[in-house]
Design a protein around this motif. Structure first.
Motif, PDB file in Angstrom:
ATOM      1  N   ILE A 159      10.193  -6.680 -18.353  1.00 24.18           N
ATOM      2  CA  ILE A 159      10.913  -7.784 -17.703  1.00 24.18           C
ATOM      3  C   ILE A 159      11.111  -7.490 -16.219  1.00 24.18           C
ATOM      4  O   ILE A 159      10.857  -8.329 -15.353  1.00 24.18           O
ATOM      5  N   GLY A 160      11.561  -6.280 -15.922  1.00 22.02           N
ATOM      6  CA  GLY A 160      11.857  -5.936 -14.539  1.00 22.02           C
ATOM      7  C   GLY A 160      10.644  -5.693 -13.673  1.00 22.02           C
ATOM      8  O   GLY A 160      10.698  -5.882 -12.453  1.00 22.02           O
ATOM      9  N   THR A 161       9.535  -5.273 -14.302  1.00 22.99           N
ATOM     10  CA  THR A 161       8.348  -4.920 -13.517  1.00 22.99           C
ATOM     11  C   THR A 161       7.311  -6.033 -13.442  1.00 22.99           C
ATOM     12  O   THR A 161       6.338  -5.911 -12.696  1.00 22.99           O
ATOM     13  N   MET A 162       7.521  -7.117 -14.184  1.00 22.38           N
ATOM     14  CA  MET A 162       6.497  -8.155 -14.250  1.00 22.38           C
ATOM     15  C   MET A 162       6.231  -8.790 -12.887  1.00 22.38           C
ATOM     16  O   MET A 162       5.086  -9.024 -12.494  1.00 22.38           O
ATOM     17  N   ARG A 163       7.288  -9.075 -12.149  1.00 23.71           N
ATOM     18  CA  ARG A 163       7.108  -9.703 -10.843  1.00 23.71           C
ATOM     19  C   ARG A 163       6.387  -8.763  -9.878  1.00 23.71           C
ATOM     20  O   ARG A 163       5.515  -9.171  -9.120  1.00 23.71           O
ATOM     21  N   TYR A 164       6.729  -7.468  -9.931  1.00 22.37           N
ATOM     22  CA  TYR A 164       6.084  -6.500  -9.055  1.00 22.37           C
ATOM     23  C   TYR A 164       4.619  -6.293  -9.450  1.00 22.37           C
ATOM     24  O   TYR A 164       3.765  -6.075  -8.588  1.00 22.37           O
ATOM     25  N   ALA A 165       4.330  -6.361 -10.748  1.00 24.58           N
ATOM     26  CA  ALA A 165       2.943  -6.271 -11.201  1.00 24.58           C
ATOM     27  C   ALA A 165       2.135  -7.471 -10.710  1.00 24.58           C
ATOM     28  O   ALA A 165       0.970  -7.339 -10.325  1.00 24.58           O
ATOM     29  N   PHE A 166       2.767  -8.642 -10.700  1.00 27.75           N
ATOM     30  CA  PHE A 166       2.100  -9.847 -10.205  1.00 27.75           C
ATOM     31  C   PHE A 166       1.772  -9.703  -8.720  1.00 27.75           C
ATOM     32  O   PHE A 166       0.671 -10.046  -8.278  1.00 27.75           O
ATOM     33  N   VAL A 167       2.719  -9.180  -7.941  1.00 29.04           N
ATOM     34  CA  VAL A 167       2.498  -8.983  -6.509  1.00 29.04           C
ATOM     35  C   VAL A 167       1.362  -7.985  -6.279  1.00 29.04           C
ATOM     36  O   VAL A 167       0.508  -8.175  -5.404  1.00 29.04           O
ATOM     37  N   ALA A 168       1.335  -6.914  -7.075  1.00 28.75           N
ATOM     38  CA  ALA A 168       0.274  -5.918  -6.941  1.00 28.75           C
ATOM     39  C   ALA A 168      -1.084  -6.512  -7.309  1.00 28.75           C
ATOM     40  O   ALA A 168      -2.097  -6.256  -6.641  1.00 28.75           O
ATOM     41  N   ALA A 169      -1.113  -7.336  -8.363  1.00 26.11           N
ATOM     42  CA  ALA A 169      -2.371  -7.959  -8.779  1.00 26.11           C
ATOM     43  C   ALA A 169      -2.888  -8.918  -7.714  1.00 26.11           C
ATOM     44  O   ALA A 169      -4.105  -9.078  -7.532  1.00 26.11           O
ATOM     45  N   ALA A 170      -1.965  -9.554  -6.997  1.00 25.27           N
ATOM     46  CA  ALA A 170      -2.362 -10.512  -5.963  1.00 25.27           C
ATOM     47  C   ALA A 170      -3.091  -9.835  -4.806  1.00 25.27           C
ATOM     48  O   ALA A 170      -3.848 -10.481  -4.071  1.00 25.27           O
ATOM     49  N   ARG A 171      -2.892  -8.538  -4.630  1.00 23.87           N
ATOM     50  CA  ARG A 171      -3.621  -7.818  -3.582  1.00 23.87           C
ATOM     51  C   ARG A 171      -5.103  -7.701  -3.929  1.00 23.87           C
ATOM     52  O   ARG A 171      -5.967  -7.710  -3.039  1.00 23.87           O
ATOM     53  N   ALA A 172      -5.383  -7.579  -5.227  1.00 19.15           N
ATOM     54  CA  ALA A 172      -6.779  -7.483  -5.663  1.00 19.15           C
ATOM     55  C   ALA A 172      -7.381  -8.852  -5.949  1.00 19.15           C
ATOM     56  O   ALA A 172      -8.592  -9.037  -5.848  1.00 19.15           O
ATOM     57  N   LEU A 173      -6.532  -9.822  -6.298  1.00 11.05           N
ATOM     58  CA  LEU A 173      -6.994 -11.175  -6.619  1.00 11.05           C
ATOM     59  C   LEU A 173      -6.276 -12.158  -5.688  1.00 11.05           C
ATOM     60  O   LEU A 173      -5.213 -12.684  -6.029  1.00 11.05           O
ATOM     61  N   PRO A 174      -6.823 -12.414  -4.517  1.00 14.65           N
ATOM     62  CA  PRO A 174      -6.138 -13.252  -3.517  1.00 14.65           C
ATOM     63  C   PRO A 174      -5.779 -14.645  -4.000  1.00 14.65           C
ATOM     64  O   PRO A 174      -4.844 -15.260  -3.465  1.00 14.65           O
TER      65      PRO A 174
END
Length: 258
Positions: A159-174
């Motif tokens: 729950i707490g890390t999902m948003r941060y994982a999304f932000v990290a994924a956005a660096r690889a998937l613009p």
């Protein structure tokens, strides 16, 4: 004019310093009230320094004319979140008083609905203020997830890390960085996260009910993120198709060299 701008910039930076000072004061009050250990103190101080540094850098880049009343509310909320963070860190050695923990968290969640209203009523809404508000929300959810994971298991950290994982994924998937359309469902799910996690952390429910409340929070968050990711993916693919069709049309209209 330059002197006025410099003076205003100094005032803005002074407000962030005052926020860090209030954070240290709150830590001192908590330390006096519950005898907070080194883990709580160090974590709380690290939060205060990090908040001051990141916010000061963001303000230096955006150069607002004033800090603004809404940002003051958010900064006050960040101070409370820092107190909650210190209590969670200290809970590794001894559990914090439930009343104090719930009280600080509840006020922080209530103020989440105040800063936005203040910004709209005073006409001081800014991208920086919205980002500041969002980051404070996300960090509070992360801290509550860490606290609950101690009793429910590491799966709560999703729950707490999902948003941060999304932000990290956005660096690889613009394409994940594309703007999303407004959604009341997204806002509702985001607001419910703090409420449900606080309910679970309050020790008011038996273990099975607590487990169920947190599981519902996770399911809602997975649905919300999954819904947005699918929308972003479909939009990206439709744009790719449109570009490909346009290029094909242009190619067909080009004169053939004799």
């Amino acid at each position: 004019m330059a002197l006025n701008n410099t003076y205003e910039a100094r005032l803005v930076q002074q407000e962030t310093a005052v926020g860090a000072g209030l954070q240290i004061l709150l830590l001192a009050l908590l330390g006096t009230a519950i005898g907070m250990g080194p883990a709580g103190w160090l974590t709380g101080l690290a939060f205060a320094v990090a908040t001051w540094a990141v916010l000061s850098r963001a303000l230096h880049r955006s150069r607002p004319r004033s800090f603004g009343p809404a940002n003051r509310v958010t900064l006050g909320r960040a101070t409370l979140v820092g107190g909650v963070t210190a209590l969670v860190a200290d809970s590794v050695e001894s559990s914090p008083p439930v009343t104090l923990f719930v009280g600080l968290t509840a006020v922080a969640l209530i103020l989440d609905g105040v800063d936005g209203k203040v910004a709209r009523r005073t006409g001081t809404s800014t991208p920086l203020g919205a980002r500041f508000d969002m980051e404070v929300d996300a960090f509070l959810i992360l801290v509550l997830s860490v606290y609950l994971s101690m009793s429910l298991g590491p799966w709560v950290l999703l729950i707490g890390t999902m948003r941060y994982a999304f932000v990290a994924a956005a660096r690889a998937l613009p394409w994940l960085n594309a703007p999303l359309p407004p959604s009341m469902a997204r806002k509702t799910v985001a607001a419910l996260q703090g409420v449900l996690l606080l309910l679970a952390a309050s020790n008011l429910l038996p273990y099975p009910a607590t487990f169920g409340v947190v599981a519902v929070a996770l399911a809602l968050l997975v649905w919300s993120f999954g819904r947005d990711i699918l929308w972003l993916r479909r939009t990206y693919r439709s744009q790719e198709v449109a570009v490909a069709q346009m290029l094909e049309l242009v190619t067909e209209r080009e004169p053939v060299a004799s």
